[in-house]
Design an enzyme around this catalytic site. Sequence first.
Site, PDB file in Angstrom:
ATOM      1  N   LYS A   1      19.047  10.096   5.504  1.00  0.00           N
ATOM      2  CA  LYS A   1      19.294   8.682   5.818  1.00  0.00           C
ATOM      3  C   LYS A   1      20.496   8.174   5.028  1.00  0.00           C
ATOM      4  O   LYS A   1      21.375   7.499   5.574  1.00  0.00           O
ATOM      5  CB  LYS A   1      18.050   7.842   5.471  1.00  0.00           C
ATOM      6  CG  LYS A   1      16.949   7.950   6.512  1.00  0.00           C
ATOM      7  CD  LYS A   1      15.633   7.340   6.038  1.00  0.00           C
ATOM      8  CE  LYS A   1      14.536   7.634   7.051  1.00  0.00           C
ATOM      9  NZ  LYS A   1      13.184   7.297   6.578  1.00  0.00           N
TER      10      LYS A   1
ATOM     11  N   GLN B   1      10.040   4.279   1.950  1.00  0.00           N
ATOM     12  CA  GLN B   1       9.623   5.539   2.578  1.00  0.00           C
ATOM     13  C   GLN B   1       8.113   5.725   2.478  1.00  0.00           C
ATOM     14  O   GLN B   1       7.543   5.639   1.389  1.00  0.00           O
ATOM     15  CB  GLN B   1      10.365   6.715   1.904  1.00  0.00           C
ATOM     16  CG  GLN B   1      10.117   8.062   2.535  1.00  0.00           C
ATOM     17  CD  GLN B   1      10.712   8.177   3.943  1.00  0.00           C
ATOM     18  OE1 GLN B   1      11.831   7.739   4.204  1.00  0.00           O
ATOM     19  NE2 GLN B   1       9.947   8.755   4.852  1.00  0.00           N
TER      20      GLN B   1
ATOM     21  N   ASP C   1      12.455  -1.150   9.302  1.00  0.00           N
ATOM     22  CA  ASP C   1      11.442  -0.270   9.896  1.00  0.00           C
ATOM     23  C   ASP C   1      10.584  -1.026  10.911  1.00  0.00           C
ATOM     24  O   ASP C   1       9.841  -0.402  11.684  1.00  0.00           O
ATOM     25  CB  ASP C   1      10.518   0.294   8.796  1.00  0.00           C
ATOM     26  CG  ASP C   1      10.745   1.778   8.552  1.00  0.00           C
ATOM     27  OD1 ASP C   1      11.370   2.438   9.410  1.00  0.00           O
ATOM     28  OD2 ASP C   1      10.275   2.278   7.509  1.00  0.00           O
TER      29      ASP C   1
END
Length: 296
Positions: free
Chosen positions: A54, A98, A121
Amino acid sequence: MTASVIDGKAFAATVRSKVAAHVARLKTDHNITPGLAVVLVGEDPASQVYVRSKGKMTVEVGMKSFEHKLDVETSETDLLALIDTLNNDPEVHGILVQLPLPDHLDSDLVINSIDPAKDVDGFHISNVGLLGTGQKSMVPCTPLGCLMMLRDHHGSLSGKNAVVIGRSNIVGKPMAQLLLNDSCTVTIAHSRTADLPGVVRQADIVVAAVGRPEMVPGDWIKPGATVIDVGINRIERDGKNKLVGDVDYASCAEVAGAITPVPGGVGPMTIACLLANTVTACSRANGLVEPEGLTA
Ligand code: NDP
């Protein structure tokens, strides 16, 4: 029939170049550089790989990448304090924590402490509610990637019968909501669904997000249907470690009209959509026009 292959790797490269073009415009026209902060708690090897790629791709499209690697024993108070700092940092337009988090941390509490406008997200309860009511929101990256591929392949999705197998909060449910917002007739199937093969056979579009290797065989697929395989499963075959999806690719490809492979289908789209969400969040935060074709 032999299905055409929906090449997620190539499509993701196109998405990333659209993101890069929009980032370049933000820089030259407005002197703004979008920034993405990724927070990793602990040393889970798979998570470390994701975070590294990422960060790399964030920089490649011209954005700033801020990585925060925290000790596995980090307290909830310290993690929430970091998120508060990132929420208030004008250089940070997207924040991703994460998952999974270590057991002593409450994931819902942590995710819901992110500023919804920076929640790239799309897991914050406000974004879930906005998506559910058809309002402008941040959309979870994996379903957004699936939607982009479906729109690219079909044009309009209106009136199509879609079956989503899996009802998780990160894939199944938001996927179903996006398809509904695009006027599909949507069925969400799960482990208690009666006659799953019969349900799947009705579908013009099948999205499999289960986590069971090659569970969907070709004889469940309506001839000509589009099959989107979200599954990522590691198996041993012929003494080799292999990555397979939730559909049996060989038999489904004989019946389907189009299919995504694993690897090289949905997977690459997920990070591309994270970058897309970050540039969208940055544009919205600055009251600027959103990038075209990169949102739901
Ligand atoms: P979850 O484990 O959270 O959800 C799985 C879903 O599948 C559940 O709703 C479950 O039903 C359903 N299910 C399980 N067994 C069956 C069955 N026999 N028949 C029908 N439904 C069943 O998984 P995720 O949604 O997080 O992930 C799904 C897959 O997608 C995984 O392989 C994961 O690795 C992959 N993934 C890929 C991503 C990418 O970037 N390509 C990103 C995220 C996930 P129930 O609710 O009844 O238990």
